[in-house]
Design a protein around this motif. Structure first.
Motif, short mmCIF file in Angstrom:
data_model
loop_
_atom_site.label_atom_id
_atom_site.label_comp_id
_atom_site.label_asym_id
_atom_site.label_seq_id
_atom_site.Cartn_x
_atom_site.Cartn_y
_atom_site.Cartn_z
N PHE A 198 33.05 -32.24 28.49
CA PHE A 198 33.13 -31.89 29.84
C PHE A 198 33.38 -30.68 30.34
O PHE A 198 32.94 -30.13 31.16
CB PHE A 198 33.71 -33.16 30.43
N LEU A 199 34.79 -30.24 29.69
CA LEU A 199 35.27 -29.21 30.12
C LEU A 199 34.17 -28.09 29.48
O LEU A 199 34.14 -26.99 30.43
CB LEU A 199 36.54 -28.74 29.36
N PHE A 200 33.63 -27.93 28.59
CA PHE A 200 32.65 -27.02 28.15
C PHE A 200 31.54 -26.91 29.17
O PHE A 200 31.16 -25.94 29.75
CB PHE A 200 31.86 -27.57 26.67
N ASN A 201 30.82 -28.24 29.62
CA ASN A 201 29.86 -28.00 30.67
C ASN A 201 30.34 -27.41 31.99
O ASN A 201 29.73 -26.75 32.58
CB ASN A 201 29.39 -29.67 31.03
N GLU A 202 31.48 -27.67 32.28
CA GLU A 202 32.13 -27.19 33.68
C GLU A 202 32.14 -25.54 33.43
O GLU A 202 32.00 -24.89 34.38
CB GLU A 202 33.35 -27.79 34.15
N ILE A 203 32.60 -25.24 32.29
CA ILE A 203 32.70 -23.70 32.03
C ILE A 203 31.30 -23.14 32.03
O ILE A 203 31.06 -22.02 32.55
CB ILE A 203 33.51 -23.54 30.83
N TYR A 227 24.35 -35.57 36.57
CA TYR A 227 24.54 -36.26 35.32
C TYR A 227 25.59 -37.12 35.29
O TYR A 227 26.34 -37.28 36.33
CB TYR A 227 24.55 -35.51 33.98
N LEU A 228 26.08 -38.09 34.45
CA LEU A 228 27.16 -39.14 34.28
C LEU A 228 28.35 -38.65 34.79
O LEU A 228 28.96 -39.41 35.56
CB LEU A 228 26.93 -39.83 32.93
N VAL A 229 28.94 -37.44 34.53
CA VAL A 229 30.20 -37.18 34.88
C VAL A 229 30.27 -35.70 35.65
O VAL A 229 31.30 -35.38 35.83
CB VAL A 229 31.18 -36.90 33.59
N GLY A 230 29.26 -35.31 36.25
CA GLY A 230 29.19 -34.11 36.91
C GLY A 230 27.97 -33.56 37.39
O GLY A 230 26.84 -34.50 37.64
N GLU A 231 27.74 -32.24 37.32
CA GLU A 231 26.72 -31.64 37.90
C GLU A 231 26.29 -30.41 36.90
O GLU A 231 27.14 -29.80 36.54
CB GLU A 231 26.71 -31.19 39.42
N MET A 232 24.89 -30.22 36.59
CA MET A 232 24.47 -29.24 35.81
C MET A 232 23.76 -28.51 36.82
O MET A 232 23.06 -28.91 37.69
CB MET A 232 23.51 -29.51 34.89
N VAL A 233 23.87 -27.03 36.36
CA VAL A 233 23.01 -25.93 37.20
C VAL A 233 22.15 -25.55 36.35
O VAL A 233 22.22 -25.29 34.99
CB VAL A 233 23.74 -25.03 38.05
#
Length: 392
Positions: free
Chosen positions: A248-253, A274-280
């Protein structure tokens, strides 16, 4: 647009880098085809069926429950091991031998054959255009929903609670029911939470991975029992919970990096939940950004992370600070045999041989189209992220 409507709509075949030997060796390698099985649940069932320790079954990768997937597992060779096992929604077939257990480093990647369904007729051309762009430019290498099963209840990350030493909270999250759980499991988890601290009242209901945990809780006392109960959880499940939070931290970065580096010349950024956040997703890349992404690696953070690039380091520090933690929190304390390490992950992935079949009438959704995709992805990349990039 829908995917995984039927298992045959999402076909995955694991490709190994390691050659499987024909002559006998220390480990027997099997090809495992499964449908509607969680990987860890199936390994538990196989251990019982073959009368081996669960920890003796090694695998090269974890595959999606919702699909028709083929992967490899290895078991210490033994004369009475069968050549084939078939039961319900899985088939185990002997493929050869290996001198050592299998691990992730033995996987080159996965070949996918996917059917997209319920595509509006007016959007089929846009999906094909997006696929052409992905085949040429690639897509962000996010971790997708399958990585976050331990957080699918939406109550938080069990892994984060473990990192912070909040062991009771971690256990509560382990027992938190999710709407995706089978009915028996969902009911049992709700009963545990409803009888929290009165373990003996629910101990007889425990099954599968929960039995050992309830035994510890019912016989130990207070704070010490939480640490021992966590240690009683299957190591693979615990490791996945920790890795899920790191992912999750990687995705946010990665999202932050794309937003900061994005310019108007790169076309709009599309956002997907997605399940725990947002992708761009950038829809189009400048030549400069394409070249930069081709070699960029970003941290999957842990306490031993050393981030040389000052820009990336600043983004990682922002993400971690917003989570209310510090980098040195990302290590495991007081649970023997469990650890995480800092790694880097490519920020961008290019599919190999992406082929898009012509749109056809969808036999399950009258008036809509289905579109077939065929491609190969390197180890660790998610086909479902590619589909999100196409608009799914």
């Amino acid at each position: 647009m829908k995917v995984k409507v039927r298992p045959e709509d999402f076909v995955v075949e694991e490709v190994l880098t390691t050659a499987i030997c024909r002559e006998p060796a220390a480990f027997r390698v099997y090809r495992l085809r499964k449908r509607a099985w969680d990987t860890f649940d199936l390994l538990d069932a196989l251990a019982r069926r073959l009368r081996v320790r669960r920890g003796d079954i090694s695998l090269a990768g974890i595959k999606d429950r919702h699909g028709d997937t083929t992967q490899h597992v290895a078991i210490p060779d033994r004369a009475d091991l069968p050549d084939t096992v078939t039961d319900g929604n899985y088939e185990l077939t002997m493929a050869g031998f290996s001198r050592r257990p299998l691990s992730a480093r033995d996987v080159r990647g996965n070949r996918f054959r996917i059917t997209l369904r319920d595509v509006p007729q007016g959007e089929a051309a846009a999906v094909r255009g997006a696929a052409d762009s992905v085949g040429r430019d690639g897509f962000p290498n996010y971790y997708d929903d399958q990585r976050f099963g331990s957080a699918r209840h939406g109550r938080g990350f069990m892994g984060k609670a473990i990192f912070l030493g909040k062991r009771e909270q971690a256990l509560r999250l382990f027992f938190e029911p999710s709407r995706w759980d089978p009915p028996r499991e969902r009911a049992f988890k709700a009963a545990v939470l409803g009888h929290w601290g009165r373990w003996r009242e629910v101990q007889d209901q425990a099954f599968g991975p929960y039995r050992k945990v309830l035994q510890v809780l019912a016989t130990e006392s207070f704070e010490r029992s939480y640490t021992r109960a966590l240690a009683a959880i299957d190591r693979d499940r615990l490791q996945m919970a920790l890795n899920a939070y790191q992912s999750f931290l990687f995705n946010e970065i990665l999202s932050r990096w794309l937003i900061r580096r994005h310019t108007e010349a790169d076309a709009p950024l599309r956002r997907r939940r997605y399940l725990v956040g947002e992708m761009v997703f950038p829809e189009r890349l400048s030549m400069e950004l394409r070249a930069e992404l081709g070699t960029l690696k970003l941290p999957v953070p842990a306490s031993d992370s050393v981030i040389a690039d000052p820009v990336v380091r600043a983004m990682a520090e922002e993400v971690i600070a917003e989570e209310g933690i510090r980098l040195d929190h990302l290590r495991v304390r007081k649970i023997p045999g469990l650890a995480v390490q800092a790694t880097e992950r490519p920020a961008w992935v290019l599919p190999e041989g992406l082929a898009v079949a012509p749109a056809e009438p969808d036999d399950l959704n009258p008036g809509r189209c289905s579109i077939g995709l065929d491609f190969f992805l390197p180890r660790g990349a998610y086909a479902t992220v590619l589909i999100k990039r196409l608009g799914g």
